[in-house]
Motif scaffolding. Structure first.
Motif, mmCIF file in Angstrom:
data_model
loop_
_atom_site.group_PDB
_atom_site.id
_atom_site.type_symbol
_atom_site.label_atom_id
_atom_site.label_comp_id
_atom_site.label_asym_id
_atom_site.label_seq_id
_atom_site.Cartn_x
_atom_site.Cartn_y
_atom_site.Cartn_z
ATOM 1 N N ASP A 1 35.697 -9.854 -9.040
ATOM 2 C CA ASP A 1 36.482 -10.725 -9.982
ATOM 3 C C ASP A 1 35.900 -11.764 -10.814
ATOM 4 O OD1 ASP A 1 38.938 -9.529 -9.876
ATOM 5 O OD2 ASP A 1 40.047 -11.286 -8.956
ATOM 6 N N ASP B 1 38.919 -5.662 -3.246
ATOM 7 C CA ASP B 1 39.956 -6.360 -3.661
ATOM 8 C C ASP B 1 39.940 -6.386 -5.107
ATOM 9 O OD1 ASP B 1 37.704 -7.966 -4.058
ATOM 10 O OD2 ASP B 1 38.754 -9.814 -3.435
ATOM 11 N N TYR C 1 41.150 -4.392 -8.863
ATOM 12 C CA TYR C 1 42.079 -3.346 -9.226
ATOM 13 C C TYR C 1 41.523 -2.345 -9.820
ATOM 14 C CZ TYR C 1 45.955 -1.387 -12.051
ATOM 15 O OH TYR C 1 46.885 -0.589 -12.682
ATOM 16 N N ASP D 1 41.565 -12.807 0.748
ATOM 17 C CA ASP D 1 42.765 -12.323 -0.012
ATOM 18 C C ASP D 1 43.355 -10.987 0.166
ATOM 19 O OD1 ASP D 1 42.548 -14.934 -1.424
ATOM 20 O OD2 ASP D 1 40.804 -14.007 -2.473
ATOM 21 N N ALA D 2 42.499 -10.227 0.836
ATOM 22 C CA ALA D 2 42.836 -8.817 0.973
ATOM 23 C C ALA D 2 42.549 -8.214 2.317
ATOM 24 C CB ALA D 2 42.125 -7.769 -0.036
ATOM 25 N N GLU E 1 48.369 -9.927 3.790
ATOM 26 C CA GLU E 1 49.368 -9.220 2.882
ATOM 27 C C GLU E 1 50.731 -9.258 3.952
ATOM 28 O OE1 GLU E 1 46.309 -7.873 3.303
ATOM 29 O OE2 GLU E 1 45.654 -7.161 1.183
ATOM 30 N N SER F 1 46.142 -6.398 -9.066
ATOM 31 C CA SER F 1 45.881 -6.561 -7.746
ATOM 32 C C SER F 1 45.593 -5.277 -6.978
ATOM 33 C CB SER F 1 46.662 -7.620 -6.870
ATOM 34 O OG SER F 1 47.819 -6.870 -6.340
ATOM 35 N N SER F 2 44.779 -5.141 -6.019
ATOM 36 C CA SER F 2 44.392 -4.008 -5.286
ATOM 37 C C SER F 2 45.363 -3.973 -4.035
ATOM 38 C CB SER F 2 42.827 -4.098 -4.865
ATOM 39 O OG SER F 2 42.783 -3.178 -3.764
ATOM 40 N N LYS F 3 46.260 -3.320 -3.928
ATOM 41 C CA LYS F 3 47.203 -3.420 -2.701
ATOM 42 C C LYS F 3 46.801 -2.102 -1.583
ATOM 43 C CE LYS F 3 50.829 -4.862 -4.914
ATOM 44 N NZ LYS F 3 50.898 -4.351 -6.602
#
Lengths: 328, 328, 328, 328
Positions: free
Chosen positions: B107, B134, B136, B177-178, B198, B312-314
């Motif tokens: 990022d 993480d 997208y 974060d992921a 999450e 964002s990468s879900k």
């Protein structure tokens, strides 16, 4: 061969280590080879007290020579520290017709075995199983060689990151009382410095060494630290100390932790386990008791349990000098 | 093919990840294949500012496809966050005759590239390199697959010990974060529970799950915890909490740490790196700019850098259900 | 959910592959999760004919998620190719109260399942387990990802020797009808050339490529060859051919062989196995039959068994170009 | 310390083995530590004849302690077998001011060194580097421990397949004249039988053993075979023989091949390499010549090169008995 031994029990106790399963397999199959029954005792001395026994034939140990951990499980037993507990354990062995015991573990395990032997005159034989290599009377304990490989593989990975970022890493490895792992894995992993329980390098010397290393053009450094290092600081405190005195360094910490105890045993540990299991059982059959089987100068030997417990396993100080030269 | 591109620069920035070297190799060799010069820029944007450049021919990347880390080194650059720093960097590129840039990182790296592109209209192309997955616009970032394998191998070792001693382990893995690493490695390692940023499982639910697991006859358990788990407790606090509420458990903690970033890349990461490097260079030669190359539904695709940064990468929530079923 | 399904059988058949155990575990636990009984059938269709069944509860699959091979064993069954054999097998299933079948294997396994379904209207569901990745309807078969890693690790070791001695190596990998392993592992291992069943490179082109490679300054080369390469020569013949035409080369051969089928599954294969097992069981419970569960564009999908059998799994030809560029 | 030695050359020769790079690193850094110059000689004796020399400072061996192969490359030299060739080599050393030589390799390498020393009175010191462990005067050669681990890991994978299919596997491992690898890796991998050059088991005994194994309930078996086994049949002939006499067996063959020579060295090999390199250089500085440094009873020792060449490294026959017991 002793005519009196018809059934042998085997247990693992204390912290597990790679090679314990290979040793169990060896004990079980050596018994079968000599037409002796073999009984597995679960969860160490606690299972002995609770009568948690299971007959083990040669097929019951198929496909475990390469497995970490111990299929007999391990546990620490407070009950076995009481006379009452040991009496119950002894009664269980007698009731089950078990004539002798092979115990696989470390110092604490051997101490238990020796007391048990003293109290009941019960034949016991010890096999050294611990990754720390801190047992007198054997150059290698089961699991030590595997743990060294695990540690160097981890540090190799950390070095990828360290050298990509010009970082200093403090890596904590196991060894509360003995620096064998730190010293050998440190040399193997190309550590800048190695901090062990047996030797106080001193904080100034550490700083000096790191500064010299930086000056010599090294862009990253690894310092390997034994849990019980003599310098009296843990890896987090060391990080703080160095950051304070060498602010130019980006310092990180990694505590390798319990994974050091696991994993598929190295070939060395598997062969050693096989040899020690044979020797343990055959020594019992020869009427011997109260010994630890071990490796000394590449030969399988017997050491009185008492000595194995009281003696201490010294590091080879020449290795400190080798480490020093290697970090030139 | 764009006639204007004669020289392409390549750099790695941010945390290193396995596969970065394979991506560098791919960029360098794709340039050579198309008779374009390739310049390696050391230490990310900082090296761009300091003019730390080196010409790279196809032989300069021999034998790195399987190496962790990055031969171009990585660094975080505060200077590049200033207009002045970026101007200097741009001037260096212009002076060196470099016509476009491939940046490998996450990022932050892409954000830098986008600003740089906006300010100078300079052609940039991003390759996603981070173990966290993480980003997208790509199902896999470089290093993610390798990190999953590293984590499951570590937990396999810890499980040897856990199951030999009937213990509960909290294992902390990367992912601020992921939860991708925790979720997939947790399923892969057969974790009892998985705590991720999450989703808030809740402490009661965790306890309940551990109790049910114990009741169902499981003698040991592994709980995998993301650095940034939503439950709001780190692994040491979790240990305390569980010990308080389930005193029958022997709870241990392991923080896997930086080794997760290193190691030889998996075959998947090496092939992905090779594919993305080809696409990045050839997209530049086709006159494209300001995209990230990535993998989407098994195909190599382009995603505008802006989207890659903002999106964002879900995680795949179905995996939470799979994990739940697997711990039956 | 289908009210009629109370008991599901599971078997593995054909060549074993890493991830089969993880899939068995997933089927067993998904059954338990839905309060369905699960019966393990040993040695594939042969065990179905012989009634070699065993009830499997969730604890019976502890600690196998990371084990290679298959605890249910595998075997090829000539009897199952006869109507009589299949009748007997069907009768055994009926007698045991088994309502549906999950079969884990490749083409041959699915063909057997389809015939069985056609003859008896018996519900079957397939899970693709083979290292060759040669099944239509899934981007990955169980074991394929693991095999790729095994192969690149082996070739990495061979490369150590190749580059120390300036040698050319022909390395044969599995894949009689499909070049997936050769193509991907070849790129991953940095092979100079890759010979696969799908494409005839031609011997002249191979020589040319090796000569160009030597001229470009490469001191050693690896050529990866599929068992069923189209070029029509096995690795030993290739060695002879090249030695004859390029006497300056020291050529060696390595046939990787069966080790490619074994080993602890990668995280990818474990997760995939877990997902596919859930889908297989739940699809049966939804009343579906005669499908293969698979992965398509990162999603778990169903493909009619007939299509899975008749269709062919194509290699990605773009990868040939990537390989070509990478060997610049 | 010898005042006369100011510059030491180092080379690797013969088949490469893991740990050679760690030994080179140790020689280079020990020289630097003692303020001696160190010159790397490429491609063994051939490079000595061609003057392919390069100065090596301590930073030139960064990050190689964990790399397989040899950065100095290896080659066999026919020229060095001629007086003329050796004269030229000697002249090159003299011209370059190199005062002594450390050679890393096996029997052939040492023979070359001894002749060279005899002819020119030139100081030489040998470090045993070969995976075969067939050198007299050292319990371990560099690379042997690593090769053992490589072999057992491969056989572990083969066993996954063997036991899933109830198969018999003949696995050929390296060792043309010495059965060390077969014997130790065979025990480590739990082989049913081990065929080595030192002992003729006999085909009948082999059949008998396999039949007994089958009768005892073992469903699969591994037989480890040294390249140079005394039984006089290679693995393919053994397969045919057994298939003929035991048609009930599904027999397969695997030749592990060159991968046994590669790979990242084990911790043991890295530490040994470090110790031997220090000893080699410091022995030269003490004025010694014509020795091999080695490990004997866990201590670093010197053995006259002549003895190292003429003596033979015996296998420990007790291990044959251990293997026999283990396959109960």
């Amino acid at each position: 061969m002793s005519k009196n031994i018809k059934k042998i029990g085997v247990l693992t106790s204390g912290g597990d280590s790679p090679g314990m399963n290979a040793a169990i397999r060896s004990v079980v199959r050596t018994c079968a080879y000599h037409n002796i029954e073999c009984i597995g005792i679960y969860r160490g001395y606690q299972g002995m007290i609770e009568g948690d026994f299971k007959e083990m034939g040669p097929r019951s140990v198929n496909n475990i020579v390469n497995k970490g951990g111990t299929i007999l499980k391990s546990a620490r037993s407070l009950d076995f520290k009481t006379t009452e507990g040991r009496k119950k354990a002894h009664q269980n062995l007698v009731n089950a017709g078990i004539d002798a015991l092979v115990v696989i573990g470390g110092d604490g395990t051997f101490t238990g075995a020796e007391i048990f032997n003293n109290e009941f005159g019960y034949p016991v034989m010890g096999i050294p199983g611990t990754i720390d290599n801190d047992i007198y009377g054997t150059s290698h304990t089961l699991g030590y060689d595997t743990a060294l490989n695990t540690v160097v593989e981890c540090i190799d990975k950390i070095r990828d990151t360290a050298s990509s970022h010009n970082r200093l890493f403090f890596v904590e490895v196991m060894g509360r009382d003995a620096g064998h792992i730190a010293l050998n894995a440190g040399i193997g992993a190309g550590a800048e410095e190695i901090l062990i329980p047996e030797e106080d390098l001193g904080l100034e010397r550490l700083l000096e060494s790191l500064q010299k290393s930086k000056a010599s053009g090294k862009s990253s450094s690894i310092v390997v630290v034994s849990e019980g290092d003599k310098i009296g600081k843990n890896v987090f405190e060391l990080k703080e100390y160095v950051e304070e005195h060498m602010p130019e360094y980006d310092v990180r910490v990694s505590v390798l932790g319990h994974m050091q105890r696991g994993g598929s045993p190295s070939c060395f540990d598997r062969v050693l386990a096989s040899r020690l299991g044979v020797k343990a059982v055959e020594s019992i059959l020869e009427g011997k008791s109260n010994f630890m089987v071990g490796l000394y100068q590449d030969k399988v030997t017997l050491t009185p349990l008492e000595q194995a417990i009281k003696g201490s396993s010294k590091i080879d100080k020449e290795l400190l000098r080798v480490s020093d030269i290697m970090s030139t």
